[in-house]
Enzyme design. Sequence first.
Site, PDB file in Angstrom:
ATOM      1  N   THR A  18       0.701  -1.353  -0.099  1.00 17.07           N
ATOM      2  CA  THR A  18       0.043  -0.196  -0.245  1.00 17.07           C
ATOM      3  C   THR A  18       0.486   1.257   0.092  1.00 17.07           C
ATOM      4  OG1 THR A  18      -0.581  -0.269   2.453  1.00 17.07           O
ATOM      5  CG2 THR A  18      -1.778  -1.248   1.433  1.00 17.07           C
ATOM      6  N   ARG A  22      -3.941   4.353   5.921  1.00 14.80           N
ATOM      7  CA  ARG A  22      -4.988   4.433   7.016  1.00 14.80           C
ATOM      8  C   ARG A  22      -5.822   3.265   7.370  1.00 14.80           C
ATOM      9  NH1 ARG A  22      -9.047   3.960   1.352  1.00 14.80           N
ATOM     10  NH2 ARG A  22      -7.364   5.481   0.041  1.00 14.80           N
ATOM     11  N   SER A 113      -9.406   9.079   1.785  1.00 15.89           N
ATOM     12  CA  SER A 113      -9.898   8.816   0.388  1.00 15.89           C
ATOM     13  C   SER A 113     -12.026   9.598   0.913  1.00 15.89           C
ATOM     14  CB  SER A 113     -10.115   7.526  -0.138  1.00 15.89           C
ATOM     15  OG  SER A 113     -10.706   7.823  -1.379  1.00 15.89           O
ATOM     16  N   HIS A 114     -12.068   8.145   0.322  1.00 17.79           N
ATOM     17  CA  HIS A 114     -13.836   7.582   0.841  1.00 17.79           C
ATOM     18  C   HIS A 114     -14.456   7.073   2.200  1.00 17.79           C
ATOM     19  CE1 HIS A 114     -11.760   4.736  -0.823  1.00 17.79           C
ATOM     20  NE2 HIS A 114     -12.450   3.622  -0.740  1.00 17.79           N
ATOM     21  N   LYS A 126      -0.519  10.170   2.712  1.00 17.10           N
ATOM     22  CA  LYS A 126      -0.115   9.034   1.751  1.00 17.10           C
ATOM     23  C   LYS A 126       0.903  10.021   1.603  1.00 17.10           C
ATOM     24  CE  LYS A 126      -3.808  10.614  -1.042  1.00 17.10           C
ATOM     25  NZ  LYS A 126      -5.009  10.439  -1.744  1.00 17.10           N
ATOM     26  N   ASP A 279     -15.673  12.246  -4.114  1.00 18.90           N
ATOM     27  CA  ASP A 279     -15.755  12.109  -2.854  1.00 18.90           C
ATOM     28  C   ASP A 279     -14.791  12.857  -1.200  1.00 18.90           C
ATOM     29  OD1 ASP A 279     -12.926  11.516  -3.943  1.00 18.90           O
ATOM     30  OD2 ASP A 279     -12.518   9.525  -2.809  1.00 18.90           O
ATOM     31  N   ASP A 281     -11.834  12.877  -0.763  1.00 18.11           N
ATOM     32  CA  ASP A 281     -10.401  13.428  -1.088  1.00 18.11           C
ATOM     33  C   ASP A 281     -10.507  14.338  -2.425  1.00 18.11           C
ATOM     34  OD1 ASP A 281     -10.122  11.318  -1.988  1.00 18.11           O
ATOM     35  OD2 ASP A 281      -8.444  10.851  -1.761  1.00 18.11           O
ATOM     36  N   ASP A 283     -10.839  12.488  -5.951  1.00 19.32           N
ATOM     37  CA  ASP A 283     -10.923  12.050  -6.450  1.00 19.32           C
ATOM     38  C   ASP A 283     -11.160  11.296  -7.378  1.00 19.32           C
ATOM     39  OD1 ASP A 283     -10.427  10.277  -5.123  1.00 19.32           O
ATOM     40  OD2 ASP A 283      -8.554   9.806  -4.753  1.00 19.32           O
ATOM     41  N   ARG A 284     -12.328  11.068  -6.439  1.00 17.82           N
ATOM     42  CA  ARG A 284     -13.362  10.102  -7.304  1.00 17.82           C
ATOM     43  C   ARG A 284     -14.565  10.911  -8.430  1.00 17.82           C
ATOM     44  NH1 ARG A 284     -14.211   4.469  -3.805  1.00 17.82           N
ATOM     45  NH2 ARG A 284     -11.790   4.063  -4.293  1.00 17.82           N
ATOM     46  N   THR A 346      -5.450  -2.983 -10.760  1.00 15.60           N
ATOM     47  CA  THR A 346      -6.272  -1.680  -9.965  1.00 15.60           C
ATOM     48  C   THR A 346      -4.991  -0.958  -8.948  1.00 15.60           C
ATOM     49  OG1 THR A 346      -7.864  -3.291  -9.563  1.00 15.60           O
ATOM     50  CG2 THR A 346      -7.725  -1.719  -8.256  1.00 15.60           C
ATOM     51  N   GLU A 365     -11.002   3.795 -13.869  1.00 15.91           N
ATOM     52  CA  GLU A 365     -11.449   2.907 -13.129  1.00 15.91           C
ATOM     53  C   GLU A 365     -12.467   2.516 -13.089  1.00 15.91           C
ATOM     54  OE1 GLU A 365      -8.036   1.515  -9.976  1.00 15.91           O
ATOM     55  OE2 GLU A 365      -8.708   3.786  -9.387  1.00 15.91           O
ATOM     56  N   GLU A 366     -13.302   1.282 -12.902  1.00 16.06           N
ATOM     57  CA  GLU A 366     -13.876   1.537 -12.675  1.00 16.06           C
ATOM     58  C   GLU A 366     -14.715   1.879 -11.140  1.00 16.06           C
ATOM     59  OE1 GLU A 366     -14.950  -0.966 -10.067  1.00 16.06           O
ATOM     60  OE2 GLU A 366     -12.647  -1.348  -9.858  1.00 16.06           O
ATOM     61  N   SER A 367     -13.848   1.710 -10.307  1.00 15.71           N
ATOM     62  CA  SER A 367     -14.705   2.000  -9.045  1.00 15.71           C
ATOM     63  C   SER A 367     -14.309   4.200  -9.337  1.00 15.71           C
ATOM     64  CB  SER A 367     -13.185   1.515  -8.019  1.00 15.71           C
ATOM     65  OG  SER A 367     -11.999   2.317  -8.966  1.00 15.71           O
ATOM     66  N   LYS A 378      -6.588  10.263  -9.971  1.00 12.69           N
ATOM     67  CA  LYS A 378      -7.550  10.918 -10.668  1.00 12.69           C
ATOM     68  C   LYS A 378      -8.662  11.873  -9.935  1.00 12.69           C
ATOM     69  CE  LYS A 378      -9.303   7.447  -7.295  1.00 12.69           C
ATOM     70  NZ  LYS A 378      -8.803   5.660  -6.920  1.00 12.69           N
TER      71      LYS A 378
HETATM   72  C1  G1P Z   1     -10.729   0.917  -4.407  1.00 11.96           C
HETATM   73  C2  G1P Z   1     -10.843   0.681  -6.236  1.00 11.96           C
HETATM   74  C3  G1P Z   1      -9.210   0.941  -6.164  1.00 11.96           C
HETATM   75  C4  G1P Z   1      -8.959   2.432  -5.945  1.00 11.96           C
HETATM   76  C5  G1P Z   1      -8.930   2.589  -5.215  1.00 11.96           C
HETATM   77  C6  G1P Z   1      -8.171   3.307  -4.431  1.00 11.96           C
HETATM   78  O1  G1P Z   1      -9.843   0.168  -3.841  1.00 11.96           O
HETATM   79  O2  G1P Z   1     -10.848  -0.626  -6.290  1.00 11.96           O
HETATM   80  O3  G1P Z   1     -10.047   1.079  -8.269  1.00 11.96           O
HETATM   81  O4  G1P Z   1      -7.760   2.468  -7.123  1.00 11.96           O
HETATM   82  O5  G1P Z   1      -9.833   2.138  -4.109  1.00 11.96           O
HETATM   83  O6  G1P Z   1      -9.589   4.313  -4.363  1.00 11.96           O
HETATM   84  P1  G1P Z   1     -10.044  -1.914  -3.766  1.00 11.96           P
HETATM   85  O7  G1P Z   1     -10.152  -1.791  -2.148  1.00 11.96           O
HETATM   86  O8  G1P Z   1     -10.981  -2.576  -4.346  1.00 11.96           O
HETATM   87  O9  G1P Z   1      -8.412  -2.263  -3.262  1.00 11.96           O
HETATM   88 ZN    ZN Z   2     -10.859   9.396  -3.123  1.00  9.22          ZN
END
Ligand code: G1P
Ligand code: ZN
Length: 545
Positions: A18, A22, A113-114, A126, A279, A281, A283-284, A346, A365-367, A378
């Site tokens: 990582t 977090r 993040s979220h 980070k 989200d 921070d 980035d999403r 990912t 990314e799909e996320s 992002k």
């Molecule tokens: C998740 C998302 C991944 C993204 C990451 C950080 O990670 O799936 O695409 O890069 O958060 O925002 P995961 O919990 O799946 O490892």
């Molecule tokens: Zn984030």
Amino acid sequence: MPIETRLTIPFSDQRPGTSGLRKRVDAFKVPNYLENFVQSVIDMVPELQGGTLVIGGDGRYYNLEAIQTIIRMAAANGVARVLVGQDGILSTPAASAVIRKHGAQGGFILSASHNPGGPEGDFGIKFNISNGGPAPERLTEGAFERSKVIQSYRIATETAPVDLNTLCETSLEGMCVQVIDPVADYAELMESLFDFEALRSLLSSPGFTLRYDAMHAVTGPYAREILVNRLGAAESAVVNSIPLQDFGGGHPDPNLTYAKDLADLMFSDAAPDFGAASDGDGDRNMVLGRHCFVNPSDSLAVIAANATLLPGYAAGIAGVARSMPTSGAADRVAEKLGLPSYETPTGWKFFGNLLDAGKVTLCGEESFGTSSNHVREKDGLWAILAWLNILAVRKESVAEILADHWSLYGRNYYTRHDYEGLDGVMAGQLMADLETKLPALIGQRFGAYRIESADNFSYTDPVDGSISSRQGLRILFEDGSRIVYRLSGTGTVGATLRIYVERYEADPSQHDIDPQVTLAELIALANNLCELHQRSGRDAPTVVT
Ligand code: G1P
Ligand code: ZN
């Protein structure tokens, strides 16, 4: 003694692989815990001595305390200049932009993040390097090793806390501390990429309605400055725009589950033309049209297909990259445009090399993560502005643009099912057992679907040749359909299993079906193959996207 070397207990609980820490806030309150991480990183980046360091966070609980500590440690470690966001605020993409614009040697971003915030919530830190992107593995692993053996850290003592409320320049033990406007550099960058004239006429026109939900998180000030002040959207279009230390008790993750108010509004009779959220921070992003949801895989594909309509990309794009579990929709655009496309593991860090080498311009990314080469993270608001700019030029609705896209390229039906809070040992065993049985599945037929190949995804970086293995179990079917299984690397409670299901449909008359319906057979197969119910006792996913 203005600068002290204090003893630290070695810490070694960063999860390997990582890029930062977090954890629950309580973990960060353990004496020397944050300090150990910060000193270990600084030791790995000697350029910071005499260099510039950027600091800011998403405004969550403990942000300000952590920032004061890092500033005092930076001074004690010989950093020449610190740029810190006013009130401790910098969204992740804005931090990336500030690092790049000011030629900083790196930056600490305080965010989980979220993940929920507040005294009972999560905190995180980070480090991003001089290209503005997340630290690469050799740096984070080096810092991790260092954190296990480090005996002391350096910190300036007996100094009053730096006033972060006002834009000013002060000196701390010879280090220059500049409190900067967290929005200015970022807004200027957006203005250089998008057609603000066209956006202004769209957003200020009475015929166009917009709702932006900042989820009480960091993007509120950014959205107010850009969407309202610069582009003329109604004040009331931006909601939940004051960053709160606990995000108002919510889960600042822009998806259909956690941004439910927005999703409900967008599917109601009162739906505005465009809805978006970002989200914790920043980035999403989530993008919706009236009565329509844009899945992030499609979002990347649509932006790629329409990139030349955006001033910053008018000359064309070099290529597109997507993470492995992201649907192949963007690949189809790349193929049609004769551009290279890349499939990475990912996590945003894998895009950095491709962007730095100029191999791709867009990635996603799909996320709910989408971005371009303008930063190395992002970028939620960037994606939202890209969509608005496309709407402004094409003068069509979100639903019309999607329908047109699918009729040109076909539709990649897609869904992700998350099973959160699973027992970690059980989830690990489920994955291990499934991996063992993959070879025997090849060639088997299940109803309409025949398995063509199955593996654990491995990636060789085309730039530096590094190999990242075991990045997710893939089952690929003859007709191009896929099932992917991964364990989350970001959760903090138990384990999260993510199951991704995808099927391609070329026929436009079949483009209007609910993904959960058209994917039902594959979803059932995905659950059966990993013995989900027998092992976890779960009947339904926690989050469906
Ligand atoms: C998740 C998302 C991944 C993204 C990451 C950080 O990670 O799936 O695409 O890069 O958060 O925002 P995961 O919990 O799946 O490892
Ligand atoms: Zn984030």
